[in-house]
Design a protein around this motif. Structure first.
Motif, mmCIF file in Angstrom:
data_model
loop_
_atom_site.group_PDB
_atom_site.id
_atom_site.type_symbol
_atom_site.label_atom_id
_atom_site.label_comp_id
_atom_site.label_asym_id
_atom_site.label_seq_id
_atom_site.Cartn_x
_atom_site.Cartn_y
_atom_site.Cartn_z
ATOM 1 N N ARG A 184 -8.593 -6.345 -8.467
ATOM 2 C CA ARG A 184 -7.539 -5.389 -8.806
ATOM 3 C C ARG A 184 -7.116 -4.678 -7.537
ATOM 4 N N VAL A 185 -5.815 -4.596 -7.350
ATOM 5 C CA VAL A 185 -5.292 -4.047 -6.094
ATOM 6 C C VAL A 185 -4.246 -2.982 -6.409
ATOM 7 N N TYR A 186 -4.377 -1.839 -5.765
ATOM 8 C CA TYR A 186 -3.394 -0.765 -5.910
ATOM 9 C C TYR A 186 -2.773 -0.524 -4.545
ATOM 10 N N SER A 187 -1.454 -0.535 -4.444
ATOM 11 C CA SER A 187 -0.807 -0.377 -3.139
ATOM 12 C C SER A 187 0.273 0.692 -3.190
ATOM 13 N N LEU A 188 0.482 1.335 -2.066
ATOM 14 C CA LEU A 188 1.559 2.318 -1.947
ATOM 15 C C LEU A 188 2.134 2.265 -0.537
ATOM 16 N N ASN A 189 3.447 2.135 -0.436
ATOM 17 C CA ASN A 189 4.136 2.206 0.858
ATOM 18 C C ASN A 189 5.187 3.289 0.770
ATOM 19 N N VAL A 190 5.294 4.105 1.802
ATOM 20 C CA VAL A 190 6.341 5.120 1.871
ATOM 21 C C VAL A 190 6.958 5.054 3.259
ATOM 22 N N ARG A 191 8.273 5.087 3.323
ATOM 23 C CA ARG A 191 8.963 5.059 4.620
ATOM 24 C C ARG A 191 10.110 6.052 4.622
ATOM 25 N N ASP A 192 10.348 6.641 5.773
ATOM 26 C CA ASP A 192 11.528 7.482 5.944
ATOM 27 C C ASP A 192 12.274 6.975 7.167
ATOM 28 N N ARG A 193 13.539 6.669 6.973
ATOM 29 C CA ARG A 193 14.354 6.166 8.070
ATOM 30 C C ARG A 193 15.439 7.208 8.355
ATOM 31 N N PHE A 194 15.575 7.591 9.619
ATOM 32 C CA PHE A 194 16.625 8.558 9.955
ATOM 33 C C PHE A 194 17.070 8.355 11.389
ATOM 34 N N SER A 195 18.312 8.735 11.662
ATOM 35 C CA SER A 195 18.864 8.550 12.999
ATOM 36 C C SER A 195 19.164 9.900 13.620
#
Lengths: 806, 160
Positions: free
Chosen positions: A430-441
């Motif tokens: 069983r695998v739990y994953s989380l990705n969070v990204r913020d892109r800004f210029s």
């Protein structure tokens, strides 16, 4: 039952399209001035409110038109809009080609090299992008077999339907497969384990050749296969598709059907795929499993049949600034293992049982179920663009084989055991994953800051043992900066820090082994195969690069450090590999692999000619390697040779070359070449290469794709000549593989049956039924040649059920 | 022609130099030849279809050879009451009817070969207990070389 469900679903979709009253239709094909099809062009009936879009082949079809004069507007981003008056009298109208002119002549032809300007995070790296059309044209037994036509990509195959990716000779846990933003986690370490991905349910696929740890964390040390979701439907549409697949070699039949739609901002979709195949045919009567000759019945690889059933569903909410989509998929596959080469040693099997039918499979076989639930969301607020993916995966793998006592196991399986006697191994992850990204210029800088976290829990069962159960968590944060120096030069840099922790679960044998025999006194003990182990790892990696672009020429360079945390198998394996008849032993003291890689991409394209060269140089300070030793194991198995995990310095280099030349409007030719060389620089195998080193290969292609006229619609005919050099650089227990050449043919055609487009793709793989060994095939060691001639036919019916703007 | 046109060419030359440079230097000598097992001489025992006696000792005798250096060898005797036969020999012996094992003989042992040997005649005395099941058995011989290449042969034998 599953077949019935699939069939019912398909009939439901088809019946939608025919439940309409008969009026007239308006159809045509949108092309640019070069004759190239334009997809997603909006075709709007100004007086009626209908809007349709052209498909990938540039085709469109507006149904349900009463006799009248219509004003039709064609519009497409960066192309000059056209308005035409068309009168429909008492028959349907086909406009033929509608030519649109590019309003901005600066738009570059990007299809030639499959390269896009580096505006995405992986844009600096050497990558390939393919779409569903490519998959249909080159459809192999599995997604990885389909992709292996690309230079630098090969696959480790087992049987006709299972395979795993190999990028520039690196595979297993050195390649990250990402689906819908979430890292796919199965039992990647197993040579015999395929990838649980439905190749019909993919959008564009981006293959990154080379390390991308700064973005994906551990494991992305050799490359990344990023499978994007299928495109979301346009507003006010309900559409679907229906594919039929047939293959001659293993008598495969299958079907994939989907439906998707959008009501205002709500999107939904579903897909069902079913495939069923028999034993595959090889052009030989006898194979040699190590030194044991095995006769095949009707040249069929005994017990390699299988089936696959996948269901997918998605639903979400989409606006310009916000989107959140839930994806659910469940893949299940069962397939047999070649019966004579499984277990402790090569075996004779009950041929009457196995050869009675080529469509069934007996023991040994594997059964895998993979459930995925993913949420993908994004939100734009001011200068920030936030992206998030959260996922849950459940991978459940069972390997069935008749009980055969190993070492000191009792000769008869005790009936007091809870584990069934035919359940050889089971992995429940069983695998739990989380990705969070913020892109800004900010000014000329574009920043991306992100976090990836994952928790895995892997439980084991079965009467035999190879790797212990484990729990593992990883967390990593990165900051990426792209800086536009001037019109021609982009610079980028990335820094990433990861922490991970693994705990393996102690495993004690269920049977006693003889540990000493002195003076006729026998001492026995329940041996501990794997002890409790806790390891933590920290890694700091970086990447710097530049992109230089002027006129027809571009140059990308990238230098980076990558890492990979050792997996449970490398730390704690202690058992027999049933396919290699070897005894594998982990090393709990291994440290994370560190790799430094330089990647260069040179591209030039002018008029009819384009050229791309992608060399790389890579150094591992401690590559984890399964080293064959001269020793034999006594306790488990039958005195099998011991292989143990060690680390050594490794140097790798090589690259890919792509040359494209358009001979005339309809003819083009292509040359794809790949080369990789690996060498161990330290340890007991100093001077040797790495296992599964792909041989150099060159693919030349000639294709004919005439402009659509008369009956010719999307017609193409293409011939691949794929030459492979001999691979004489081997490590034990590999064998040298002679060179060979293969000829594959792809052809296709689209036609309209009424308003219903039908695309036919036909392939002949291994046209001359050549008997050859693939150096990276799992069955190479047992002298099993690859598949003989195989004719692959696919029929695709895109279905437009509703297409109106609200 | 612009000044940029020389740029790709120079990159090429640099790369060509770079890659060819990697090829130079002393090449290590790679052993890619597996060892061999010989049982085709008069005193070799057991051979295909040999018979061993319960409660008696017998002498295993075979010759091993390798192009560089032998590693270790391993012997394995296990029952074949289920006729799973995986003999390397084409000639099959007369098998007795299938039966369930009660107390089958199991023997797994590995032996060192003195260091630095290119050929070696192995002689090993093995005792077969008297209280085991008689019937069809397999006798497996495996040998490795110092590099890790291996070779195995499987023989069908009987224990009476």
């Amino acid at each position: 039952m599953k077949r019935l469900t699939a069939l019912a679903f398909t009939i439901l979709i088809i019946s939608f399209t025919y439940a309409q009253d008969k009026r007239f239709t308006l159809s045509g094909t949108i092309v640019d001035t070069q004759g190239k099809a334009l997809s997603n062009v909006s075709i709007r009936v100004l007086s009626g409110g209908h809007t349709v879009q052209s498909n990938e082949e540039g085709k469109f079809c507006i149904k349900d038109l009463r006799p009248k004069i219509y004003a039709i507007a064609f519009s497409y981003l960066s192309f000059s809009s056209i308005t035409r008056k068309i009168e429909i009298k008492n028959s349907s109208v086909d406009l033929g080609n509608v030519v649109m002119t590019n309003a901005h002549y600066t738009i570059k032809e990007i299809d030639v090299l499959g390269e896009t300007y580096p505006t995405t995070l992986t844009g600096f790296l050497n990558r390939e992008i393919v779409d569903q059309q490519y998959i249909h044209k080159h459809l192999g037994g599995s997604l990885m077999q389909t992709l292996s036509r690309l230079p630098g990509i090969s696959n480790i195959g087992i049987g006709s339907g299972q395979s795993k990716p190999l990028i520039r000779g690196l595979g297993f846990n050195r390649i990250v497969v990402v689906e819908k933003g979430i890292k796919h986690e199965g039992q990647q370490w197993g040579v015999d384990h395929g990838l649980e991905i439905d190749q019909f349910a993919t959008g564009d696929i981006e293959v990154v050749k080379g390390a991308a740890s700064f973005l994906y964390g551990s494991d992305a040390i050799g490359g990344v296969i990023d499978i994007k979701p299928e495109a979301l439907p346009e507003k006010g549409t309900v559409s679907g598709s229906f594919d039929l697949i047939g293959k001659s070699n293993n008598a495969l039949y299958g079907s994939s059907a989907n439906i998707k739609g959008r009501i205002e901002n709500w999107v939904y979709g579903a897909r069902v795929t079913y495939q069923n195949y028999g034993d595959y045919r090889v052009p030989t009567d006898t194979v040699h499993v190590y030194d044991y000759p095995v006769r095949l019945d009707k040249q069929k690889a005994r017990n390699t049949a299988g089936r696959e059933f996948n269901i997918h569903a998605n639903a979400g909410y989409v606006t310009d600034n916000f989107r959140s989509v839930f994806y659910m998929s469940r893949n299940s596959a069962q397939s047999g293992f070649f019966a004579n080469a499984h277990g402790l040693e090569p075996r004779r099997v009950d041929t009457d049982l196995h050869d009675a039918s080529s469509r069934d499979f007996q023991m040994p076989y594997q059964e895998v179920k993979h459930l995925k639930v993913i949420n993908r969301s994004s939100l734009s607020v001011g200068i920030h663009h936030l992206e998030m993916e959260a996922g849950f995966q459940h991978n459940f793998r069972q390997e069935y084989s008749m009980y055969v006592n190993h070492g000191y196991m009792p000769p008869i399986y005790p009936d007091t055991m809870k584990t069934p006697s035919d359940l050889e191994r089971q992995y429940d992850k069983r695998v739990y994953s989380l990705n969070v990204r913020d892109r800004f210029s900010v000014g000329q800088h574009t920043f991306v800051a992100g976090f990836n976290g994952e928790y895995q829990n892997n439980a084991i069962d079965g009467w035999s043992f190879l790797i212990p159960g484990f729990r593992q968590y990883t967390g990593g944060a990165f900051l990426y900066d792209r800086y536009r120096l001037n019109e021609r030069v982009l610079l980028h840099g990335a820094l990433r820090y990861d922490h991970s922790h693994i705990e393996t679960v102690r495993y004690t044998d269920w049977f006693p082994s003889v540990v000493s025999e002195e003076n006729r006194v026998t001492e026995t003990e329940h041996l501990v195969r794997a002890d409790n182990l806790r390891r933590s790892f920290n890694s700091l990696v970086w990447s710097v690069g530049s992109s230089y672009h002027v006129g027809d020429f571009s140059l990308n360079t990238n230098l980076g450090k990558s890492f990979r945390v050792p997996i449970a198998k490398e730390l704690a394996a202690n058992g027999v590999n049933y396919h290699y008849f070897s005894y594998e032993k982990g090393d709990p003291t291994l440290s994370p692999e560190q790799s430094y890689q330089l990647d260069i991409g040179i591209q030039y394209s002018r008029n009819r000619f384009s050229f791309g060269l992608h060399p790389f140089y890579n150094y591992f300070s401690n590559y984890i390697y399964l080293n064959p030793t001269p020793r034999h194991d006594h306790f488990y198995g039958s005195g099998n040779q011991v292989f143990e995990y060690t680390q050594s310095k490794v140097r790798r280099y090589g690259g890919e070359l792509k040359v494209n030349y358009r001979l005339s409007e309809s003819f083009r030719t292509e040359l794809l070449a790949e080369y990789v060389k690996a060498k161990q620089l330290s340890g007991s195998k100093k001077g040797y290469t790495l296992p599964f080193s792909p041989p150099p290969s060159v693919l030349t292609n000639l294709s004919w794709q005439p402009r659509d006229t008369g009956i010719l619609k999307d017609t193409y005919l293409s011939i691949d000549l794929h030459l492979f050099a001999a691979q004489n650089e081997i490590v034990p227990p590999e064998k040298k593989t002679p060179g060979y050449g293969l000829v594959n043919i792809q052809t296709g055609h689209s036609l309209f049956i009424g308003c219903q487009p039908v695309t036919i793709n036909l392939q002949v793989q291994n046209l001359f039924d050549k008997k050859y060994m693939d150096h990276t095939s799992f069955y190479r060691l047992i002298e099993m040649p690859e598949m003989g001639r195989n004719i692959v036919l696919t029929l695709s019916l895109p279905l437009t059920i509703k297409n109106t703007d609200n | 022609m612009t000044k940029y046109n020389r740029f790709p060419i120079s990159i090429f030359l640099l790369l060509a130099l770079f890659i060819s440079g990697c090829e130079k230097g002393k090449e290590d000598i790679i052993d890619d030849v597996p060892p061999e097992i010989h049982i085709d001489f008069g005193e070799a025992f057991p051979i295909q279809c040999s018979t061993l006696k319960k409660g008696e000792k017998f002498a295993f005798r075979a010759r091993f050879s390798d192009n560089t250096e032998l590693g270790t060898y391993s012997l394995d005797i296990h029952h074949n009451f289920d006729h799973h036969s995986h003999t390397t020999e084409f000639e099959e012996c007369n098998l007795q009817p299938k039966k369930d094992p009660l107390k089958p003989f199991l023997f797994i042992r590995s032996y060192d070969i003195p260091k630095g040997q290119k050929s070696y005649e192995a002689v090993q005395e093995i005792e077969i207990p008297s209280d085991i099941d008689a019937g069809d058995y397999h006798f497996m011989i495996m040998v490795t070389d110092a590099t890790g290449w291996s070779k195995m042969i499987g023989l069908s034998i009987k224990i009476e």
